[in-house]
Design a protein around this motif. Structure first.
Motif, PDB file in Angstrom:
ATOM      1  N   GLY A 103       0.793  -1.213   0.000  1.00 16.20           N
ATOM      2  CA  GLY A 103       0.000   0.000   0.000  1.00 16.20           C
ATOM      3  C   GLY A 103       0.830   1.269   0.000  1.00 16.20           C
ATOM      4  N   ASN A 104       0.142   2.345   0.179  1.00 15.76           N
ATOM      5  CA  ASN A 104       0.815   3.636   0.173  1.00 15.76           C
ATOM      6  C   ASN A 104       0.537   4.392   1.465  1.00 15.76           C
ATOM      7  N   TRP A 105       0.542   3.695   2.583  1.00 17.76           N
ATOM      8  CA  TRP A 105       0.233   4.322   3.869  1.00 17.76           C
ATOM      9  C   TRP A 105       1.127   5.501   4.197  1.00 17.76           C
ATOM     10  N   PRO A 106       2.426   5.420   3.958  1.00 16.36           N
ATOM     11  CA  PRO A 106       3.256   6.577   4.299  1.00 16.36           C
ATOM     12  C   PRO A 106       2.816   7.845   3.572  1.00 16.36           C
ATOM     13  N   MET A 107       2.565   7.714   2.286  1.00 16.52           N
ATOM     14  CA  MET A 107       2.168   8.875   1.499  1.00 16.52           C
ATOM     15  C   MET A 107       0.767   9.353   1.899  1.00 16.52           C
ATOM     16  N   LEU A 108      -0.108   8.422   2.219  1.00 13.54           N
ATOM     17  CA  LEU A 108      -1.465   8.769   2.615  1.00 13.54           C
ATOM     18  C   LEU A 108      -1.473   9.559   3.919  1.00 13.54           C
ATOM     19  N   VAL A 109      -0.700   9.126   4.896  1.00 15.95           N
ATOM     20  CA  VAL A 109      -0.635   9.842   6.175  1.00 15.95           C
ATOM     21  C   VAL A 109      -0.030  11.233   5.968  1.00 15.95           C
ATOM     22  N   LEU A 110       0.994  11.320   5.122  1.00 14.11           N
ATOM     23  CA  LEU A 110       1.582  12.630   4.828  1.00 14.11           C
ATOM     24  C   LEU A 110       0.584  13.541   4.108  1.00 14.11           C
ATOM     25  N   GLU A 111      -0.145  12.980   3.155  1.00 12.37           N
ATOM     26  CA  GLU A 111      -1.142  13.778   2.434  1.00 12.37           C
ATOM     27  C   GLU A 111      -2.209  14.276   3.392  1.00 12.37           C
ATOM     28  N   TYR A 112      -2.681  13.407   4.257  1.00  8.73           N
ATOM     29  CA  TYR A 112      -3.702  13.786   5.228  1.00  8.73           C
ATOM     30  C   TYR A 112      -3.196  14.943   6.093  1.00  8.73           C
ATOM     31  N   ALA A 113      -1.967  14.821   6.565  1.00  9.85           N
ATOM     32  CA  ALA A 113      -1.391  15.868   7.413  1.00  9.85           C
ATOM     33  C   ALA A 113      -1.241  17.177   6.635  1.00  9.85           C
ATOM     34  N   ARG A 114      -1.013  17.088   5.351  1.00 13.20           N
ATOM     35  CA  ARG A 114      -0.778  18.275   4.529  1.00 13.20           C
ATOM     36  C   ARG A 114      -2.068  18.948   4.082  1.00 13.20           C
ATOM     37  N   VAL A 115      -3.056  18.172   3.620  1.00  7.83           N
ATOM     38  CA  VAL A 115      -4.222  18.790   2.976  1.00  7.83           C
ATOM     39  C   VAL A 115      -5.481  18.827   3.829  1.00  7.83           C
ATOM     40  N   ALA A 116      -5.593  17.962   4.780  1.00  7.15           N
ATOM     41  CA  ALA A 116      -6.822  17.926   5.565  1.00  7.15           C
ATOM     42  C   ALA A 116      -6.922  19.181   6.417  1.00  7.15           C
ATOM     43  N   GLU A 117      -8.080  19.747   6.426  1.00  9.27           N
ATOM     44  CA  GLU A 117      -8.305  20.920   7.265  1.00  9.27           C
ATOM     45  C   GLU A 117      -8.890  20.430   8.580  1.00  9.27           C
ATOM     46  N   THR A 118      -8.032  19.836   9.355  1.00  5.44           N
ATOM     47  CA  THR A 118      -8.495  19.187  10.575  1.00  5.44           C
ATOM     48  C   THR A 118      -8.427  20.118  11.772  1.00  5.44           C
ATOM     49  N   GLU A 119      -9.282  19.811  12.703  1.00  2.46           N
ATOM     50  CA  GLU A 119      -9.211  20.493  13.984  1.00  2.46           C
ATOM     51  C   GLU A 119      -8.042  19.887  14.742  1.00  2.46           C
ATOM     52  N   ASP A 120      -7.579  20.605  15.709  1.00  2.00           N
ATOM     53  CA  ASP A 120      -6.479  20.124  16.545  1.00  2.00           C
ATOM     54  C   ASP A 120      -6.832  18.786  17.190  1.00  2.00           C
ATOM     55  N   THR A 121      -8.116  18.570  17.460  1.00  3.14           N
ATOM     56  CA  THR A 121      -8.549  17.324  18.074  1.00  3.14           C
ATOM     57  C   THR A 121      -8.210  16.124  17.196  1.00  3.14           C
TER      58      THR A 121
END
Length: 190
Positions: A103-121
């Motif tokens: 899979g591509n878990w490393p890239m997926l986690v990095l993408e999530y951290a980069r593009v997701a507009e997440t709350e601090d929670t």
């Protein structure tokens, strides 16, 4: 055929959504995955997604948590009956090489951290999931043989991060298992 209880039906829906979401996130990435497509492919309405998850971030964290649970169970099973730290290191190195190519878990986690507009929670939840995984593996290894001045969380992080470093998913040499083996042998003086 017996009817499912409400709790069983909800658990089934949640599990199906997580399975399909995992496939979508790993195939298309976080940004390109849509709740509409995930719900449709899972055979549910978008409302079913929202009755189980607060939104796309929460669904992603559910997928990450499930992936972490399964991955941790796999590596712990590899190591739990190892007779000594040397054998544990070899088993973890073999697991690391296999796992880094899936899979591509490393890239997926990095993408999530980069593009997701997440709350601090959500970021804190993501960190909590990863830290729990690191600690569990580190504790198991340190039970076999103490490494000087290494906390379980740091030891586990070293192994998981070397395994899932983005480059390890596509380079031919060194393999992640090679890096894990070198690091663990140095830490444990083997």
């Amino acid at each position: 055929m017996t009817r499912m209880t409400r709790e069983q039906s909800r658990a089934h829906t949640r599990a199906r959504l997580l399975t399909v979401a995992r496939q979508h996130f790993t195939r298309y990435g976080y940004a390109a995955s849509s709740l509409d497509r995930i719900a449709d492919e899972a055979g549910f309405s978008k409302g079913a997604v929202y009755s189980n998850f607060a939104g796309k971030d929460a669904l992603f964290l559910g997928v990450l948590e499930e992936h972490a649970r399964v991955t941790l169970a796999e590596v712990l099973a590899e190591v739990e009956d190892a007779p000594d730290i040397e054998e544990a290191i070899e088993r973890i190195a073999a697991w690391a090489t296999r796992s880094s190519r899936l899979g591509n878990w490393p890239m997926l986690v990095l993408e999530y951290a980069r593009v997701a507009e997440t709350e601090d929670t959500f970021r804190k939840q993501q960190e909590k999931i990863l830290r729990a995984q690191w600690k569990a593996l580190g504790r198991l290894l340190l039970a076999l043989d103490d490494a000087p001045d290494v906390k379980p969380e740091v030891l586990g992080a070293l192994i998981f991060e070397l395994t899932y470093a983005p480059a390890m998913s596509f380079v031919s040499k060194p393999r992640s298992g090679d890096l894990v083996r070198i690091a663990l042998r140095a830490l444990f003086g083997k």
